[in-house]
Every structure is written in structure tokens, then in C-alpha cells.
Scaffold this motif. Structure first.
Motif, short mmCIF file in Angstrom:
data_model
loop_
_atom_site.label_atom_id
_atom_site.label_comp_id
_atom_site.label_asym_id
_atom_site.label_seq_id
_atom_site.Cartn_x
_atom_site.Cartn_y
_atom_site.Cartn_z
N UNK B 56 -23.20 -64.85 -46.71
CA UNK B 56 -21.92 -65.37 -46.23
C UNK B 56 -20.79 -64.39 -46.47
N UNK B 57 -20.92 -63.57 -47.50
CA UNK B 57 -19.83 -62.67 -47.86
C UNK B 57 -19.88 -61.31 -47.19
N UNK B 58 -20.83 -61.08 -46.30
CA UNK B 58 -20.99 -59.75 -45.72
C UNK B 58 -19.92 -59.40 -44.69
N UNK B 59 -19.61 -58.11 -44.58
CA UNK B 59 -18.59 -57.68 -43.62
C UNK B 59 -19.21 -57.40 -42.25
N UNK B 60 -20.54 -57.43 -42.15
CA UNK B 60 -21.24 -57.19 -40.88
C UNK B 60 -20.94 -55.80 -40.32
N UNK B 61 -20.72 -54.86 -41.24
CA UNK B 61 -20.40 -53.50 -40.84
C UNK B 61 -21.60 -52.82 -40.16
N UNK B 62 -22.77 -52.99 -40.75
CA UNK B 62 -23.96 -52.33 -40.19
C UNK B 62 -24.32 -52.87 -38.81
N UNK B 63 -24.33 -54.20 -38.62
CA UNK B 63 -24.56 -54.69 -37.25
C UNK B 63 -23.51 -54.16 -36.27
N UNK B 64 -22.28 -53.98 -36.73
CA UNK B 64 -21.24 -53.47 -35.81
C UNK B 64 -21.56 -52.05 -35.39
N UNK B 65 -22.00 -51.21 -36.32
CA UNK B 65 -22.37 -49.84 -35.94
C UNK B 65 -23.58 -49.84 -35.01
N UNK B 66 -24.52 -50.71 -35.27
CA UNK B 66 -25.70 -50.82 -34.40
C UNK B 66 -25.26 -51.25 -33.00
N UNK B 347 -20.21 -37.59 -25.80
CA UNK B 347 -20.31 -38.25 -24.49
C UNK B 347 -20.80 -39.67 -24.69
N UNK B 348 -19.86 -40.59 -24.79
CA UNK B 348 -20.24 -41.99 -24.92
C UNK B 348 -19.22 -42.86 -24.19
N UNK B 349 -19.52 -44.12 -24.04
CA UNK B 349 -18.63 -45.00 -23.27
C UNK B 349 -17.29 -45.16 -24.00
N UNK B 350 -16.25 -45.40 -23.22
CA UNK B 350 -14.91 -45.53 -23.82
C UNK B 350 -14.77 -46.74 -24.74
N UNK B 351 -15.34 -47.91 -24.36
CA UNK B 351 -15.21 -49.04 -25.30
C UNK B 351 -15.86 -48.73 -26.65
N UNK B 352 -16.98 -48.01 -26.64
CA UNK B 352 -17.64 -47.68 -27.91
C UNK B 352 -16.79 -46.69 -28.70
N UNK B 353 -16.22 -45.69 -27.99
CA UNK B 353 -15.37 -44.71 -28.69
C UNK B 353 -14.20 -45.42 -29.38
N UNK B 354 -13.58 -46.33 -28.66
CA UNK B 354 -12.43 -47.05 -29.23
C UNK B 354 -12.86 -47.91 -30.43
N UNK B 355 -13.98 -48.59 -30.26
CA UNK B 355 -14.44 -49.48 -31.35
C UNK B 355 -14.84 -48.67 -32.58
N UNK B 356 -15.48 -47.53 -32.36
CA UNK B 356 -15.90 -46.71 -33.51
C UNK B 356 -14.69 -46.11 -34.22
N UNK B 357 -13.66 -45.76 -33.45
CA UNK B 357 -12.42 -45.30 -34.09
C UNK B 357 -11.84 -46.39 -34.99
N UNK B 358 -11.88 -47.61 -34.50
CA UNK B 358 -11.38 -48.72 -35.33
C UNK B 358 -12.22 -48.88 -36.59
#
Lengths: 368, 368
Positions: B56-66, B347-358
Motif C-alpha cells: 500500500x505504501x509503494x510509490x509505483x516508481x518501477x511500474x512507471x518506468x516500465x 529517439x522515443x515518443x514525445x509523451x514518454x520523453x515528457x513523462x520520463x523528464x517528470x
């Protein structure tokens, strides 16, 4: 992934051939893992050394049940991929044994120091800082974790058809989860048996035995083999009945050896199970039949960390005089009878029937 | 296996949506496992309770990178099955955390009692026989083992195409083995750092950091997502470069918080890492730059189980005065710079680039 060399050999009949073949799969696999760990650091070598030493002592019983569960379904099924999946069971067992010894604080396994003791010694011999016990614990937790991950990796490497692997994976998953549940029940029973009382002690011990041992030692390996081969429902049901009965007999024999066995043959110190306070069916029967004086001896001695030879003799006498030992031997005979009659009536190939009959003898008449 | 409900919803953009979706997958999965464990006994409930509370306390960081590693490959890839594979990373992390806390004998995790402490308390509250410490250890070893098996089971449930899962499985396997190797190196470094000496302490600490944290927190989750989507080699190489740099920055931030963080925000007691004697890059830099007097303070206080507030302040002063803290902050900035420039050029999609920057910001500017 290239198929491992053993998969291209002729069909395996004899048990010794199967043992050799499984060992070859494991050797190849650990060589690959050594490369993966070398990338981290050569300092990781002791992890692999510990796993190799433990695996070397295995009887390959679970792969044998998987193998014959598979070949019971039809004649002339191809062996390719089967041994890989079967060998995964040895890695899973290694994980269970390593972590079990940590939880029980056992000294030895298969006649060698338990894995946590190996790492304690490494720490002491090197003269490192901090607690050797803590370092030993960490080494064993990690070695067990590696084996758990590897068992899955090896299983997935098998080049059996995808639908066969998917069926097998369901058995593998249930086996893993229920073994951990069974181990927990075992710990719980050791902690709470006094509180829960003598009534029901045998039932509780049999439940632990079913989930901690019978299922994962025999029923699940057989079902895994059968599922990989696409066995019909009736045969799977017979495998379950046979496997649970033989699995119970197998573990009951183990319990008897844990108390009355010859340390030179079992590879474990005399009375180890008594010192650890294991709440076996043997103990449950004794507790349920004990006179107040006998019950007091059990309360005083069972699970005592400094139990000596004299105390062991006192407990052995209680287990014999209450009729518990004779009761367990009767139970073993009954379960062997159930296993054999199920096997005789089941619709499976004759080579598998013959091999499984041999395994019944090997699993229940052994002295180690 | 029916697809879980979340897989049929619209594409996930926002991080909070992704968190909710991953949590839903985990909830569904644990409900199924609860049924499997109930077959063993309802006494197994505490195992599931412990896992649920930790997850319950996880930040779900790893799933987000995946997730973003996958969606970086092309626009409009179907989400079906992806979240299942991504959520498996949370279970793997849970296993690693539970066992890590056992090995480090930590008291708390994510602001709650560590899993072994939960089981110790269960034992004490029930008034059971034997050692509460030993029972706590067993409960945590088994809860971690369950999570390790379950991470694989959940991954295999994903209904991504078989070839995609086979590619992903290779990443998953490497991640598992190398994390265990990295954890072992960490224990080894704590035990042997005095013997090995100050020279090379930073290099050794960075190696531990790479294998114990950077790879499994960021590089491998990204590679997993990329592999599931069939990313070209160039993009996978960029993911690695980005992931290792950000992973190092992420863990260096964690190390700083472990010493200088606010317990109210980190959920861990002040100075916990110092009390455990963790040989971080921060400590390595301090040791390499320390005057003899400062080195003596480190030897005296670091890893002392009864380190008090005053001792923590002395160590903090050494870490600051030797320039170690400033050095780590510089290293964080450098690695963030590498991560960002790699991301900008990939070379990756723009939504992914933006999300990874965040995610770069979230992983390195955090206070908990």
C-alpha cells in the motif's frame, strides 16, 4: 536459448541415468548464472559455491516424479525440454531447504554445514567486522532467493510447447504459494501448540505435513509432469491421490528418521527434530496418548536447545511407550497401500507404473 | 486468465492514474492468492496482511518506468497486459524490501513496522512459546518468498504476446540475479570495508549502488518495458545510459535522506543508515577525505547499534566538513545532467520523453 546437451540423448529409463541428466542440466544452468553474477563481482562466488554444494547432495526425487508423471501419459513422448522443467524442481527445493534451515537455525543439511553456517564461517575465517551470525543469515537469505528466482528461470527455459508450459506453470505457482503457507503453519504450530492443546494435535500435524511436504515433494511434481504432457483429468486425479498418500508416508518416514535414525546415514545429528521442537504427527500421537507424567516430560524436553543424549532417550521412550511410533508405522503402511492400489488401478503407461512402484519403495523404506 | 478490469480502460497518461491502475492489478492478484492460501489454512492470513500493508505504501516508481519504457517505442501501442507485467515489479520490490529489512534488522519501512517486526509482535501479543525474534524472522522470510514467487506469477499472467514476454523475461531474470548479487556485495562491503581500507571505498560503494539499486530501480524496469514493446537496440542502449545515471542519482538522494532526511517525511528514524553502518558513496567520500581525527570518529560511531542523537550529529558534521555531502550533491547533478541529455537525444515518443523528464524530477528532488 540452445537446448542443453542432455536433451538430445536417448530416452532415460534407469533412475541413475535420470539423476545424471538432471545434474547435467543444473551444472549447465549454474555455469550461465556464474557469468551473470561475475558481472556484479567475483566476490559473489561464495553464493554459487554454496548452491552448488547443496545441489550436489540431492536425491533428484522431485524431478523423477515429474519425469514419470509426464511419461505416464503416453508412450514415446519426446523428452526435449522435460528435463529442464524437471530440474527446476531441484532449484526450488534448494531454496526451500536453505530458508528452512535459516528459520529452524539448523546446523547441517545433507551431511554438510547449512548454508547460513557456511557464510558465518566465511565471515569468521576472514576476520571481518560485525556479527558472523548476521552475515550468515544474509548469505543464506540471498542464496535462497537466487535459487527461487533461478527455479523459475530454468523452468521458463524449457523448450516444451507454450501451452504445455502454461499448464505446468499453474501447478508450479500453486506449489510455491502453498509450500510457503505450509512452512508458516509449521512455525505457527511450534509456537502455539501448547496453547492449542493436545486435542487436535495429530490433525494439525497432518495438515502441516500435507502442505509443507506431501504436496511439494510428490503430488505437485507428478502433477507438473502430467500437466506438461496434457494428462486427462482422471489421471491427474489419480496422481493427486497417489502423490498425497505417498507424500504423507514419505514425510512420516522422515519424521521417524529425524528421531530414531542413524546420524551416520541421515547426515543430521541425533535427535535434531526433538531439539528443534518439531510438532510432527509422531509427537502429536504421543501427546494425545500420553499419561500426565509422559506429557510433563514432553513439555520439559521437546524444543529444549540444550537437549542432550539422555533427554533424547527419555523422549524416544515416550514416543515408543505411548504407541506413537507403532502408530506412525501403521499410518505409513496404510498410506503406502493407498498409493500402491491407486497406482495399480490408474490408466497410465506400464514403464511409468513400474518406475513409480520403485519410487514408492525408495521413498518409504529408506534410512536416510 | 480473464484480463483485469483496469486493462480495458482508456490509455493512461497521468502518473496518478497509473498508480491507481497498478494498485488495482495488485489488489486483484492478492485476492486470488488469498484463496490459494486459504486452502492451506486461514491461519496464513497474517502473511497476506503483511504484504498488503507493505504494498500500500509503494510509490509505483518501477511500474512507471516500465510503462514509459514501453510507450517510448511507438505511439498507440495497446496497454493490454502491460500493467500486469509492470505491477509484477512492485511484488519483486516488496520481496527485496522484506528480506533486506531482515538482513539489516531494520525496525521500520515506509513508516510502518518492518515485516519481521510485525510477526514478532503477533507472537508476543498471542503469548506463544519460543522466541518472538525467530518467529518474526520466519514470517518475513516466508512473506518475502511469497512475493518473489508471486512477482513471477503475475508477470506470466500478462496477456502480452509470447515473444514479447520471452524478451521481457530475459530482463526480469537478469534483474533478479544481479539484485541478489548486489545485496550480497552490500553486506560484504559493510563487513570488510575496514579491512579493504579507505582507498577504493568510493568505487566499491558505487558498484554496490549500481547493482543493488540503480539497475533494479530504473534501468531494468525501463528495459523491461522497452523489451516488451520490441524496442530497437539503440533505444535500449539509451534506456540503459539514462537508467543507470538516473538510478545512481536516485540512490545518492536516498543516501543523503538516510542521513540528513526528516524522519517525519522519510518514514525512517533519523540516522538509521548510520546506525546500520551502511557503506554508501557519501560515507566512502568522507572516509577518503577524512583527517585522522575524523576517520577515528567514523570508525568509532558508524554501525554502532546504540548510536544516539549526539553521535548522529558528530557523523553528520564529518560528512559535511569533509566535503562528502557537497560531493554527493555534485554527483547527483552530474548524473541528472547525463540522464536528461540522454533523454533529449534519444529517439522515443514525445509523451514518454515528457513523462520520463517528470520522473527525473520526482526521483531526485524528493524528500522521502
Amino acid at each position: 536459448m540452445p537446448p542443453t546437451s542432455v536433451e538430445t540423448t536417448a530416452p532415460l529409463g534407469a533412475t541413475s541415468d535420470l539423476r545424471t541428466a538432471v545434474s547435467a542440466v543444473l551444472d549447465d544452468f549454474l555455469r550461465d548464472q556464474s557469468a551473470v553474477l561475475q558481472e556484479v563481482s567475483e566476490d559473489c562466488d561464495p553464493l554459487l559455491d554454496a548452491v552448488r554444494a547443496l545441489l550436489a547432495g540431492g536425491k533428484r526425487l522431485r524431478p523423477a516424479f515429474c519425469f514419470w508423471g509426464y511419461h505416464g501419459v503416453a508412450e514415446d513422448l519426446p523428452d526435449a525440454g522435460l528435463l529442464t522443467a524437471a530440474a527446476a524442481l531441484e532449484l526450488f527445493q534448494a531454496a526451500a531447504l536453505i530458508h528452512d534451515d535459516v528459520m529452524d537455525d539448523s546446523d547441517t543439511r545433507r551431511g554438510q554445514p547449512a548454508v547460513h553456517r557456511r557464510f558465518e564461517r566465511l565471515h569468521r575465517d576472514a576476520g571481518w567486522d560485525g556479527s558472523d551470525t548476521r552475515f550468515g543469515l544474509a548469505g543464506a537469505v540471498l542464496a535462497g532467493d537466487l535459487c527461487l528466482g533461478w527455479s523459475d528461470e530454468l523452468f521458463s527455459r524449457s523448450d516444451l510447447p507454450a501451452d504445455a508450459l502454461a499448464r505446468g506453470r499453474r501447478v508450479f505457482n500453486t506449489m510455491r504459494t502453498q509450500l510457503m503457507g505450509g512452512q508458516y503453519l509449521d512455525m505457527l504450530e511450534q509456537a502455539s501448540s501448547t496453547q492449542r492443546g493436545a486435542a487436535g494435535a495429530v490433525d494439525r500435524a497432518r495438515r502441516v505435513l500435507t502442505f509443507k511436504s506431501a504436496k511439494y515433494s510428490i503430488e505437485h511434481p507428478l502433477l507438473l509432469g502430467g500437466s506438461l504432457a496434457g494428462a486427462p483429468t482422471d489421471l491427474l486425479a489419480d496422481y493427486s491421490r497417489f502423490g498425497l498418500a505417498l507424500g504423507e508416508a514419505f514425510q512420516l518416514r522422515d519424521d521417524v528418521l529425524g528421531v530414531f535414525g542413524d546420524p551416520a546415514e541421515t547426515g543430521k545429528p541425533a535427535g535434531d527434530d526433538l531439539r528443534e521442537g518439531k510438532r510432527t504427527v509422531l509427537v502429536g500421537l504421543a501427546v494425545q496418548n500420553a499419561s500426565p507424567a509422559q506429557a510433563a516430560e514432553v513439555d520439559r524436553l521437546l524444543g529444549s536447545p540444550d537437549l542432550d543424549a539422555e533427554g533424547i532417550e527419555v523422549l524416544r521412550a515416550v514416543l515408543t511407550d505411548t504407541g506413537a511410533l507403532a502408530g506412525v508405522e501403521r499410518l505409513i503402511d496404510q498410506q503406502v497401500e493407498v498409493a500402491c492400489s491407486t497406482l495399480d488401478a490408474a490408466e497410465l503407461t506400464e514403464p511409468a507404473r513400474a518406475a513409480l512402484h520403485e519410487l514408492v519403495v525408495a521413498a518409504t523404506s529408506r534410512r536416510a
